[in-house]
Design an enzyme around this catalytic site. Sequence first.
Site, PDB file in Angstrom:
ATOM      1  N   TRP A   1       0.828  -1.211   0.000  1.00 33.68           N
ATOM      2  CA  TRP A   1       0.000   0.000   0.000  1.00 33.68           C
ATOM      3  C   TRP A   1       0.863   1.262   0.000  1.00 33.68           C
ATOM      4  CZ3 TRP A   1      -0.243  -3.992   3.492  1.00 33.68           C
ATOM      5  CH2 TRP A   1       0.443  -3.816   4.699  1.00 33.68           C
TER       6      TRP A   1
ATOM      7  N   GLU B   1      -5.621   0.408   5.622  1.00 39.43           N
ATOM      8  CA  GLU B   1      -5.825   0.896   6.987  1.00 39.43           C
ATOM      9  C   GLU B   1      -6.915   0.095   7.704  1.00 39.43           C
ATOM     10  OE1 GLU B   1      -3.941   2.658   8.735  1.00 39.43           O
ATOM     11  OE2 GLU B   1      -2.615   3.412   7.177  1.00 39.43           O
TER      12      GLU B   1
ATOM     13  N   GLY C   1     -10.472 -11.873  10.990  1.00 41.92           N
ATOM     14  CA  GLY C   1     -11.155 -11.482  12.223  1.00 41.92           C
ATOM     15  C   GLY C   1     -11.800 -10.106  12.159  1.00 41.92           C
TER      16      GLY C   1
ATOM     17  N   TYR D   1      -8.817   8.082  13.617  1.00 39.08           N
ATOM     18  CA  TYR D   1      -7.513   7.593  13.183  1.00 39.08           C
ATOM     19  C   TYR D   1      -7.506   7.293  11.685  1.00 39.08           C
ATOM     20  CZ  TYR D   1      -3.955   4.508  11.666  1.00 39.08           C
ATOM     21  OH  TYR D   1      -2.972   3.973  10.887  1.00 39.08           O
TER      22      TYR D   1
ATOM     23  N   ASP E   1      -2.813   6.065  16.134  1.00 42.90           N
ATOM     24  CA  ASP E   1      -3.227   4.686  16.408  1.00 42.90           C
ATOM     25  C   ASP E   1      -2.418   4.160  17.595  1.00 42.90           C
ATOM     26  OD1 ASP E   1      -0.699   4.180  15.403  1.00 42.90           O
ATOM     27  OD2 ASP E   1      -1.332   2.594  14.039  1.00 42.90           O
TER      28      ASP E   1
ATOM     29  N   CYS F   1       9.943   1.227  18.253  1.00 50.34           N
ATOM     30  CA  CYS F   1       9.306   1.335  19.576  1.00 50.34           C
ATOM     31  C   CYS F   1       8.246   0.241  19.628  1.00 50.34           C
ATOM     32  CB  CYS F   1       8.698   2.744  19.684  1.00 50.34           C
ATOM     33  SG  CYS F   1       8.410   3.339  21.351  1.00 50.34           S
TER      34      CYS F   1
ATOM     35  N   CYS G   1      15.976   1.610  20.892  1.00 51.12           N
ATOM     36  CA  CYS G   1      16.143   3.065  20.995  1.00 51.12           C
ATOM     37  C   CYS G   1      17.325   3.587  20.191  1.00 51.12           C
ATOM     38  CB  CYS G   1      16.267   3.459  22.446  1.00 51.12           C
ATOM     39  SG  CYS G   1      14.809   3.013  23.403  1.00 51.12           S
TER      40      CYS G   1
ATOM     41  N   CYS H   1      16.287   4.813  16.901  1.00 50.92           N
ATOM     42  CA  CYS H   1      15.110   5.684  16.836  1.00 50.92           C
ATOM     43  C   CYS H   1      15.470   7.137  16.517  1.00 50.92           C
ATOM     44  CB  CYS H   1      14.351   5.640  18.164  1.00 50.92           C
ATOM     45  SG  CYS H   1      12.813   6.579  18.116  1.00 50.92           S
TER      46      CYS H   1
HETATM   47  N1  ADE Z   1      -0.466   0.174  10.684  1.00 51.03           N
HETATM   48  C1  ADE Z   1      -1.457   1.015  10.440  1.00 51.03           C
HETATM   49  N2  ADE Z   1      -1.228   1.715   9.308  1.00 51.03           N
HETATM   50  C2  ADE Z   1      -0.067   1.269   8.817  1.00 51.03           C
HETATM   51  C3  ADE Z   1       0.702   1.571   7.651  1.00 51.03           C
HETATM   52  N3  ADE Z   1       0.281   2.467   6.777  1.00 51.03           N
HETATM   53  N4  ADE Z   1       1.862   0.918   7.484  1.00 51.03           N
HETATM   54  C4  ADE Z   1       2.260  -0.002   8.380  1.00 51.03           C
HETATM   55  N5  ADE Z   1       1.599  -0.326   9.466  1.00 51.03           N
HETATM   56  C5  ADE Z   1       0.437   0.290   9.692  1.00 51.03           C
END
Ligand code: ADE
Length: 343
Positions: A17, A30, A74, A113, A131, A185, A193, A196
Amino acid sequence: PVPLLEWYRVNRRILPWREDPWPYRVWVSEIMLQQTRVEAVLPYYERFLRELPDISALAAAPEEQLLKLWEGLGYYSRVRNLQKAAQVVCEQYGGELPSDYEAVKALPGIGEYTAGAICSIAFGLPTPAVDGNVLRVLSRVLESHEDILKQSVKKHFEELLRETMPKERTSAFTQGMIEIGAIVCVPNGKPKCEECPLESLCLAERHGLLDSIPYKAPKKPRKIEEKTVLLICSSKKAAIRKRPDQGLLASLYEFPNTDHYLTADEVREYLEKEQGVTVESVEPLGNAKHIFSHVEWHMNGYLVQTDQIPRQYLAVERQELQNRYAIPNAFQAYYQKLMEVLA
Ligand code: ADE
């Protein structure tokens, strides 16, 4: 330290995506990713888009096809709402998602979200997307001990992101925040860390509080339901039935089951006296457990050979079970066994 956007450009995972982020693809991703890990989503995502390549195809899909495409993921209300929303988009917006936060958020199954994610990733709008990943990252960076499931915490983080987000790079910003939560994280285990981009800002790290943040208030224990699951077989056919169209696992198919434990003798008696078939054998299959968000199913199972499939059920062959009817993961342990028996 590397800035967030640069970190994301270099470290992001290549995900389907992300390569071709048109709005429908981002939307489907999403929804699938809600409550579900990337690795679990991957095998479903391309197949879903291949079979339902645009919003009008999704709007017109038969329920059975839709549930089969979602089988095993699910939280099936997600796919029902996805289709309802697609129908609204066809009726009200000519089959294209509107490039407008409020209009997107008003669609079934799309909350703050998801609307924020779609609009910032696919439309370049400066809409924050908070999220579970982002809650974890920000609560640590800010050393917030508040319950991350509280609405006020989410609101606060949204405001912060709205102010911080670079208006020209909304997609990389949103996905960068999510990606840090997913691969640095991390939700389970020790955060990395040293990798990060936010490390120098992170107060929880500086103060050694990574074990206690994010904080979540304890939730009440799940209700436990005991069931007996019956694989009723007669000459290479098995019994299934459709679940009610409301409630848990609505409209999916299942193996016959009772809402308490039965012994092998009780199974035999139940089928012979109440369902009028002759039982040839009853083989115990052991226990299985499935955890939903608010309930746990504790199951025992039996493989039952009968002279015929009781009339109240659908009698299906292995092929139909595989290709047509969606059976939820809760029955996984017994499904495997049945596939062997019907082979
Ligand atoms: N979790 C929710 N949206 C995401 C995304 N676009 N890429 C990776 N993990 C996700």
